[in-house]
Enzyme design. Sequence first.
Site, PDB file in Angstrom:
ATOM      1  N   ARG A 254       0.826  -1.203   0.000  1.00 13.79           N
ATOM      2  CA  ARG A 254       0.000   0.000   0.000  1.00 13.79           C
ATOM      3  C   ARG A 254       0.863   1.257   0.000  1.00 13.79           C
ATOM      4  O   ARG A 254       0.453   2.322  -0.462  1.00 13.79           O
ATOM      5  CB  ARG A 254      -0.941  -0.001   1.205  1.00 13.79           C
TER       6      ARG A 254
ATOM      7  N   TYR B 159     -15.334  15.048 -17.019  1.00 15.95           N
ATOM      8  CA  TYR B 159     -15.767  13.663 -16.883  1.00 15.95           C
ATOM      9  C   TYR B 159     -16.843  13.588 -15.795  1.00 15.95           C
ATOM     10  O   TYR B 159     -16.727  14.229 -14.742  1.00 15.95           O
ATOM     11  CB  TYR B 159     -14.567  12.781 -16.533  1.00 15.95           C
TER      12      TYR B 159
ATOM     13  N   ASP C  58      -6.544  16.897 -16.118  1.00 14.93           N
ATOM     14  CA  ASP C  58      -6.793  15.513 -16.527  1.00 14.93           C
ATOM     15  C   ASP C  58      -6.333  15.379 -17.972  1.00 14.93           C
ATOM     16  O   ASP C  58      -6.927  15.975 -18.883  1.00 14.93           O
ATOM     17  CB  ASP C  58      -8.284  15.193 -16.389  1.00 14.93           C
TER      18      ASP C  58
ATOM     19  N   LYS D  11      -7.225   3.781 -19.665  1.00 19.99           N
ATOM     20  CA  LYS D  11      -7.522   4.187 -21.031  1.00 19.99           C
ATOM     21  C   LYS D  11      -6.287   4.046 -21.930  1.00 19.99           C
ATOM     22  O   LYS D  11      -5.790   2.953 -22.134  1.00 19.99           O
ATOM     23  CB  LYS D  11      -8.069   5.609 -21.023  1.00 19.99           C
TER      24      LYS D  11
END
Length: 431
Positions: free
Chosen positions: A90, A143, A215, A240
Amino acid sequence: MSHPATHPDTPDLAHARPTTHPESRPEPEYHPDTRPGVRPATLAVHPPHVEVTGSRPLGVPLHQGHVFAFESADALAEGFTSPDAFLYARLGNPTVRTLEDAVARLEGGASGLSFASGMGAVNAVLLALLGSGAHVVAQTCLYGGTYAVLTDLAARWGVDVTYVSGADPEEVRAALRPETRLLYLETIANPTTRVSDLPALAAVAAGAGVPVAVDNTFASPLLCRPLDHGADVVIHSATKYLAGHADVLGGIAVFKDRELYGRVRRHAVEQGASTDPFAAWLTLRGIQTLPLRMERQCASAAELAARLAAHPAVAAVRHPSLADHPDREVAARLLPAGGGGVVSVDLAGGRDAGRAFVEAVRLASLSVSLGDVKTLVMHPASTSHHQLDAAALAAAGIGAGTVRISVGIEDVEDLWADLAQALDRALEESS
């Protein structure tokens, strides 16, 4: 007997091989618990650790382990405070770190921070930089997931959001306040393909001491590097274009400086949206073909956009390569290598035509994602931007008949044949 001469470009494999006789090579240094005399049950738990010497793997190694051992208590304690130590997955992992460094290098940033999803990256940046009563200036067309997070923060934390077009620096200047903590933009807006004038907008924010987050998912680092144009942090849905093969979920943020990276990393570690090493490994594999994929997808998208504009079922087409795109001049400056692989189309028949089109494609697939090697289509108003009401959709430039086409790497003629027959079907059902 003479030997053939070695070509100067041919590696001398004889000298590349180990010169030590196999029988005289040293035994590998195994973990102490695997020494002779240890019982089988213990040996099963402690496999040998084989070190690779004299060569290196050509591919990026997959370090799937989630926890790391230390030789001393002091070293373990130091691992908790060092962002460069490997302690627990983590907090960090060698394969994940390779991905972070690779994307940071592509974006020209100081450090990268990887997440389990693109929304993990968005949330980490927003939660780290915003607090109760903070103000955000954000692009109107975002988005849908980002819009939903900002709406939620406004309701629960009292975060105030002012939406701007992303095209006018004076509009941003007028929106800034003393409590403004962030300007949030998209390089190529989802799904309208509007292109933000990053240098002009970032200069206004910098003058007020406001950090800029961009972004860059639609453009990828191959088409635009927002940090070069004044951004402070760049966000990607690695799902993506970076990964590109519909087999990875991931996100990443790249920072201009280590100070901002440290602020976000502290929240990210607590948030727990860490990247799985295997997902990082797959993303790294995908990035190796990103230049080839982006070149093909940009070229095909531009060709299809031009053809779509001439079809009677189409009311409007938006792609940065088109002469009538509202941000054509900005796109020419910021996206010289191509306008991206996404085409936004408004169908003349409205919602019924949009739904008929996305259900009629056969080679393309009806899917909510983008940036894949396969061509994907979707109806934003009922999927990716379903969180927006009618007024918000209109403000963002998303119509009832808007469809988004994420162009893949298939042959452009096959793609056009499929899109044309789907448009014909949409025209029939909406007439």
